[in-house]
Design an enzyme around this catalytic site. Structure first.
Site, short mmCIF file in Angstrom:
data_model
loop_
_atom_site.label_atom_id
_atom_site.label_comp_id
_atom_site.label_asym_id
_atom_site.label_seq_id
_atom_site.Cartn_x
_atom_site.Cartn_y
_atom_site.Cartn_z
N ASP A 85 0.88 -1.17 0.00
CA ASP A 85 0.00 0.00 0.00
C ASP A 85 0.92 1.23 0.00
OD1 ASP A 85 -1.56 2.17 0.72
OD2 ASP A 85 -2.84 1.00 2.06
N TYR A 110 -6.02 16.14 -9.69
CA TYR A 110 -5.13 15.25 -10.43
C TYR A 110 -3.91 16.02 -10.93
CZ TYR A 110 -3.80 11.81 -14.04
OH TYR A 110 -3.13 10.91 -14.82
N1 SER Z 1 -5.71 9.41 -18.83
C1 SER Z 1 -5.63 10.36 -17.76
C2 SER Z 1 -6.97 10.83 -17.37
O1 SER Z 1 -7.82 10.96 -18.20
C3 SER Z 1 -4.77 11.52 -18.17
O2 SER Z 1 -3.47 11.34 -17.77
O3 SER Z 1 -7.18 11.11 -16.24
#
Ligand code: SER
Length: 316
Positions: free
Chosen positions: A53, A142
């Protein structure tokens, strides 16, 4: 690379990368996984696996020591749309997890590969031929974790000499393990609908261009950058890499060359569309080509032919 730990080995990239590494190297290629995402079949049978993990530094350190690991592929992450739904967890995995990996690598002398993404770019980044070195102002969690991860990885290289390397992957397309919760997933899902004869509901609007890459090229990029002669590196974390750029209409037209009856309805998802609108239309990957010889092998048409052939074998 002799002994490798793949963290996130049962995910979209890990499930294929682990097998590819095992086909190349003779050492321990350890499939790290979290309970609930156990390796199965070939992945389980062809080499060692261990519960790792990423939020548990001790577990990482023990596995590194047990298998005398010299390279870590850190593939644990939440993709862009799911990270918006769970931003705290995305930070915990993306940043706290990366910190654990880098600390263990600093203590044990491991090299580290951590994928970054087109998600590091934001609405102030140049949209076309987005350069290697430019504004990175993502508004998604992200993207925030990927930019921060790039900076932290470079810090560990310059401050502690940890051999960190990374590429900014575009959307990855594969017929093996589906992605989950990404913005570029539509470009995988459309092939499944086409082969199954179903109408594809496209969550991304026509005219929205994003970079994409077929998984065999992505696996090569991840391996070749770790094998590359670092004396030529000007950059490390992270290199723009791309193979193609298209919008939903272009991929639809290409698939229809082989499956003319494919039907597409647009049902735009506002979250994914906003993310896609903030990402580049196309990347400039000159630095990767010059500094370690990056070169994609699959364009859209070659990828489509292979995807349809392989999915027909699996699904029909
Ligand atoms: N494929 C990823 C996404 O769509 C982009 O890095 O989050």
């Amino acid at each position: 690379m002799k002994n490798v730990l793949v963290i996130g080995s049962t995910g979209q990239i890990g499930s294929e990368l682990t097998l590819k590494l095992r086909s190349i190297y003779n050492g321990n290629i350890v499939a790290g996984y979290i309970p609930g995402a156990e390796p199965k079949g070939e992945l389980l049978e062809t080499g060692p696996s261990a519960v790792v993990d990423i939020t548990n530094a001790k577990q990482i350190a023990e596995t590194i020591s047990k298998y005398e690991i010299d390279t870590i592929y850190n593939l644990a992450a939440l993709l862009s749309a799911v990270a918006e739904a769970k931003p705290q967890l995305a930070w915990k995995i993306g940043m706290d997890g990366l910190f654990n990996v880098l600390e263990v690598a600093r203590e044990s002398g491991c090299a580290v590969f951590t994928p970054s993404s087109i998600g590091v770019f934001g609405s102030n980044s140049p949209k076309d031929n987005t350069p290697q070195d430019t504004i990175r102002n993502p508004k998604t969690m992200y993207g925030v974790t990927k930019v921060s991860g790039e900076l932290l990885s470079d810090y560990y290289f310059t401050r502690f000499g940890v051999d960190t390397r990374s590429v900014r992957f575009p959307g990855l397309i594969s017929y093996v393990t589906p992605p989950g919760g990404g913005t570029t997933d539509y470009a995988v899902d459309i092939y499944y609908s086409a082969v199954k004869g179903e109408t594809f509901e496209c969550p991304i609007a026509a005219g929205t261009f994003m970079d994409m890459m077929y998984m065999p090229d992505a696996l090569r990029a991840a391996i070749e950058i770790m094998e590359a002669d670092a004396s030529k590196f000007v950059h490390r974390n992270s290199f723009n890499v791309t193979a193609m750029s298209f919008d939903p209409e272009i991929i639809t037209a290409n698939i229809r060359k082989y499956i003319p009856e494919l039907k597409v309805d647009y049902k735009v998802d506002p979250l994914r569309q906003a993310i896609a609108d903030s990402w580049p239309n196309s990347l400039d990957d000159t630095c990767a080509r010059e500094e370690w010889g990056w070169k994609p092998e699959y364009d859209l048409d070659r990828m489509t032919q292979d995807m349809i052939t392989k999915l027909k074998e699996r699904l029909v």
